[in-house]
Design a protein around this motif. Sequence first.
Motif, short mmCIF file in Angstrom:
data_model
loop_
_atom_site.label_atom_id
_atom_site.label_comp_id
_atom_site.label_asym_id
_atom_site.label_seq_id
_atom_site.Cartn_x
_atom_site.Cartn_y
_atom_site.Cartn_z
N PHE A 106 0.74 -1.05 -0.24
CA PHE A 106 -0.10 0.00 -0.09
C PHE A 106 0.90 1.24 -0.24
CE2 PHE A 106 -2.86 3.20 2.09
CZ PHE A 106 -3.85 3.15 1.11
N ILE A 107 2.04 1.05 0.57
CA ILE A 107 2.84 2.20 0.43
C ILE A 107 3.18 2.95 -0.92
CG2 ILE A 107 5.14 0.89 0.14
CD1 ILE A 107 5.03 3.76 2.50
N TRP A 108 3.26 2.05 -1.98
CA TRP A 108 3.34 2.49 -3.04
C TRP A 108 2.01 3.24 -3.73
CZ3 TRP A 108 7.80 2.07 -5.25
CH2 TRP A 108 8.57 1.46 -4.35
N ARG A 109 0.92 3.02 -3.19
CA ARG A 109 -0.52 3.97 -3.37
C ARG A 109 -0.15 5.18 -2.78
NH1 ARG A 109 -0.51 -0.12 -5.38
NH2 ARG A 109 -2.19 -1.79 -5.98
N LEU A 110 0.61 5.11 -1.93
CA LEU A 110 0.67 6.52 -1.18
C LEU A 110 1.91 7.19 -1.68
CD1 LEU A 110 0.58 5.40 2.62
CD2 LEU A 110 -1.11 6.34 1.25
N ARG A 111 2.71 6.39 -2.78
CA ARG A 111 3.94 7.00 -3.24
C ARG A 111 3.39 7.83 -4.40
NH1 ARG A 111 6.45 9.56 -5.89
NH2 ARG A 111 8.59 9.06 -6.60
N TYR A 112 2.59 7.51 -5.36
CA TYR A 112 2.17 8.11 -6.46
C TYR A 112 1.07 8.74 -6.65
CZ TYR A 112 0.61 3.33 -7.58
OH TYR A 112 0.13 2.10 -7.66
N VAL A 113 0.14 8.94 -5.91
CA VAL A 113 -1.17 9.66 -5.87
C VAL A 113 -0.93 11.16 -5.63
CG1 VAL A 113 -3.55 9.82 -5.29
CG2 VAL A 113 -2.40 7.62 -5.62
N GLY A 114 -0.98 12.21 -6.71
CA GLY A 114 -0.79 13.36 -6.30
C GLY A 114 -2.13 14.24 -5.60
N ILE A 115 -1.86 14.79 -4.64
CA ILE A 115 -2.93 15.23 -3.78
C ILE A 115 -3.69 16.41 -4.43
CG2 ILE A 115 -3.61 16.23 -1.39
CD1 ILE A 115 -2.57 13.35 -1.53
N VAL A 116 -4.97 16.38 -4.44
CA VAL A 116 -5.91 17.27 -5.01
C VAL A 116 -6.64 18.10 -4.13
CG1 VAL A 116 -5.97 15.90 -7.25
CG2 VAL A 116 -7.90 15.81 -5.26
N PRO A 117 -7.03 19.22 -4.40
CA PRO A 117 -7.70 20.23 -3.29
C PRO A 117 -9.15 19.85 -3.07
CG PRO A 117 -7.23 21.41 -5.00
CD PRO A 117 -6.65 20.14 -5.45
N GLU A 118 -9.71 19.68 -1.97
CA GLU A 118 -11.14 19.13 -1.84
C GLU A 118 -11.82 20.29 -2.39
OE1 GLU A 118 -12.37 18.14 1.99
OE2 GLU A 118 -14.26 17.40 1.27
N HIS A 119 -11.46 21.77 -1.97
CA HIS A 119 -12.53 22.64 -2.23
C HIS A 119 -12.41 23.17 -3.81
CE1 HIS A 119 -8.40 24.46 -1.99
NE2 HIS A 119 -8.95 25.47 -2.90
N ALA A 120 -11.55 22.71 -4.69
CA ALA A 120 -11.26 23.06 -5.99
C ALA A 120 -11.35 21.85 -6.86
CB ALA A 120 -10.22 23.76 -6.29
N TYR A 121 -12.04 20.62 -6.39
CA TYR A 121 -11.83 19.51 -7.17
C TYR A 121 -13.18 19.52 -7.45
CZ TYR A 121 -11.02 14.89 -9.15
OH TYR A 121 -11.10 13.73 -9.95
N GLN A 122 -13.45 19.39 -9.10
CA GLN A 122 -14.56 18.38 -9.65
C GLN A 122 -14.19 17.82 -10.72
OE1 GLN A 122 -16.52 22.19 -10.30
NE2 GLN A 122 -18.45 21.33 -9.26
N LYS A 123 -14.58 16.63 -10.71
CA LYS A 123 -14.11 15.45 -11.69
C LYS A 123 -14.20 15.85 -12.96
CE LYS A 123 -17.22 11.71 -12.41
NZ LYS A 123 -18.18 10.81 -11.60
#
Lengths: 523, 337
Positions: free
Chosen positions: A143-160
């Motif tokens: 699971f460490i690799w999942r934490l490795r490569y997912v860029g963090i997006v802002p909750e307040h400005a995210y629309q799919k």
Amino acid sequence: MISAAALTLGSTPRDADELIVAAAGTYAEPEEGFDPLHGWGCGHMDYEPLIQSTLFKSADNGSIINDLATNYSVSSDGLTWTVNIRNDVKFTDGVPLTAKDVAFTYNTAVGSNSELDMSNLENATAVNNTTVKFKLKEPQSSFIWRLRYVGIVPEHAYQKETYGQQPIGSGPYKLVQWNKGQQAILELNENYYGKKPYFKKITLLFLDKDASFAAAKSGKVDVAGLENSYANQSIDGYNLVALPSSSANGVSFPMQYDTGKKSLSGEPVGNNVTADIAIRKALNVGINRTALVEGVLYGKGDVEYTGVDQRSFGNPKAKVNDSNIEGAKKMLENAGWKDSDGDGIREKNGTKAEFKLYYNSEDQTRQALSMAISEQAKQMGIKIDLIGANWDEIYAKQYSSAVLYQYSSADTFSLYMQYHSKEADSGYNNPGLYNSSVVDGYLEKALRSTDQSQATEYWKLAAYDGKTGYGPAGDATWLWLTTKDYLYMVNKTIDIGTPQNNTGKDILGNIYEWKRINENKTS
Amino acid sequence: MKYEKLWSFSGNGKLWAFAGKKTLKLISLLIAVCLVSFWLVEQSPIDPVRAYIGEMSITPEHKAQLEEYWGVNMPPQEKFLNWAGNIAQGDFGTSLIYRIPVTSVIGEKFTASLILMMTSWLISGILGFILGIIAGMKRGTWIDKIIKTYCYMLAATPTFWLALVLLMVFSVYLGWFPIGLSVPIGVISGNVTFLDWLHHLILPALTLSLIGVAQIAMFTREKLTEVLSSDYVLFAKARGEKGLNLVLRHGIRNVALPAVTLQFLGFSELFGGAVLVEQVFSYPGIGQAAVAAGLRSDVPLLLGIVLVSAVFVFCGNTIADIIYEFVDPRIKQEADS
């Protein structure tokens, strides 16, 4: 007259701190937009999403180091991961990045229908501003690799639907323009919390590899990704840079005998030649891998024995000494494979030592590798029939014929998928339908481990524990051949620092170290 | 009876009948084209999930999730009816690959292609016509032979090959033109000038134009020869008219309209050529999107593109028909006889 006018137009003057990169296949265009939850940077290879930052990063030796994270811990049952993050990070719109954004990113990723596999994540919750808890369905050290490569997006400005077109992140760069199908222009994020790169502007050109080469030849780009078949080319003013990668090529062997059984999708299962360990071992011992590296990869690559030789979880004890044709022949003789009818191909109980090898006909390197090993196998009395095909045909034949694959995952989870019996015929994994309870046990322990270094030990044991394992010294489930380098033409005015080991596909991974030297030479 | 009279005798009625017939034709064409393309995608052995993830290992759970997204296990008739129902309400759906509405994808890509196609259509039309006139006037001379040879050679030249040669010569070796793309590298939109844009358009448009010249030039040449050997030209000659003046006055007038008609019929070839040229010049257009949609089973996008391109080609043909029917009915008579 016309040419003069065109010339002034044609040479786009660029500043020393501007970088133009045409690296097809590596920084390829994300059709879905620059959204980490839809594919941008989240493939197992693209480590640096540039626009967003990730919880962890890779160190030069391939180990995991902190980026947004300050530390992490795993509960003793392996089901809860707690990650603490920095409190000084802001998104490019000025809003602070908190644990809530991290939780939001991962919870949204669960249902994103993208490359991101989050099927083992129950949920993520923000405990406070700087702590986030991940609840897993099953313990999973990878699971460490999942934490490795997912860029963090802002909750307040995210629309799919729209985020990918105008991403807001906390990475070293921000997207200022995207000409779809052509280029993305990134500018330095002045408020970036980490070490700021030298280049203030990066243009990613989305050209195919032939066009990239043409672009380098006409001097229009600083970095161009090349096809491996261009390895002996040169361009004035450019250095050919070969970066080691984890892209390993190997032949998968059907491990079961042909008993008339069919796979879930109705395809034939089993092969009476490759199911015999003597054939697989003999090929692993007899094939001259160094010759493949020299002949097929023009020396730009390395020999490969287990598919993960270069990784920290690779096991050197699982390797064998190769190029030993006499040894291979002896193994075959002892196992009863003898050429009694004098046609150069061995037989055993009426079965000829002959099998089909499928390769993707679009890939020249794979074709050349297939041809080379078929020639070498001939000397051992094994006949390999080559079939160039498309993927859909190949997948249908993978349970009954050998297939030349390329695996490039740095994620340990792919080991589990490739060799665990549970994954046999479950979809796209474990093509040879390998089934070993001992190896299953190691893989389980490695995956369920709560400690990375302990997990690494078990991953190694799965390859070879002194008696058995998936590696060539054990059950020889695959015939791993080579690991290819990724090739780039890099303008001589660019100093790319020391790229990380084995992340050859991700040339911008160490963009923090890049700079332009000899500035007056640029035009 | 009264109606029949209206239909047959009033010009307005004829126009309405023509429009009605054309609309019906278009609708049936679109339905047929959609059904066939949908059936073809369904028949293709491509596994969209595999095409999406490549050689990555994925868990069965994840695979199931992706299969649902791509509609792998949905019965084809259900998939098609869903799509058709939405289309009827004006909703083209969301592209599976681009993850934005199909109309946005097509809007972006088609505009770029349209500019390229229309420019080269105009150039090839004008250039072809001029060459045809010259060849027709100088029939049998060395100029005619050169033009004829040129046309035959071009007619036999694959578009992508010509594109590659032009790219190599003019962009890589001479450096006069950019190596592709429709915008300058690394320049923010606000700073892109009209000249920049034109500069990027020239080479791809030129490639398409050069190829398109052949047909129209040969046609014009034949037509002009025919006209020049007609009675009224003979009569004009007898009155002492000759040379360029003769051709301008009697030739071009009679040749222009059929040539324009032919040019409109060439819309479909234009489309095919543009796809290849876009590929070589990394020019972002509808061609690349269509290939991606087909290879990765993006059904909503593919059908959207099919609809738009069918309408495009249909428009070309309809304009040609209008010229037949209304502007110069002589062409129709010739074709009928």
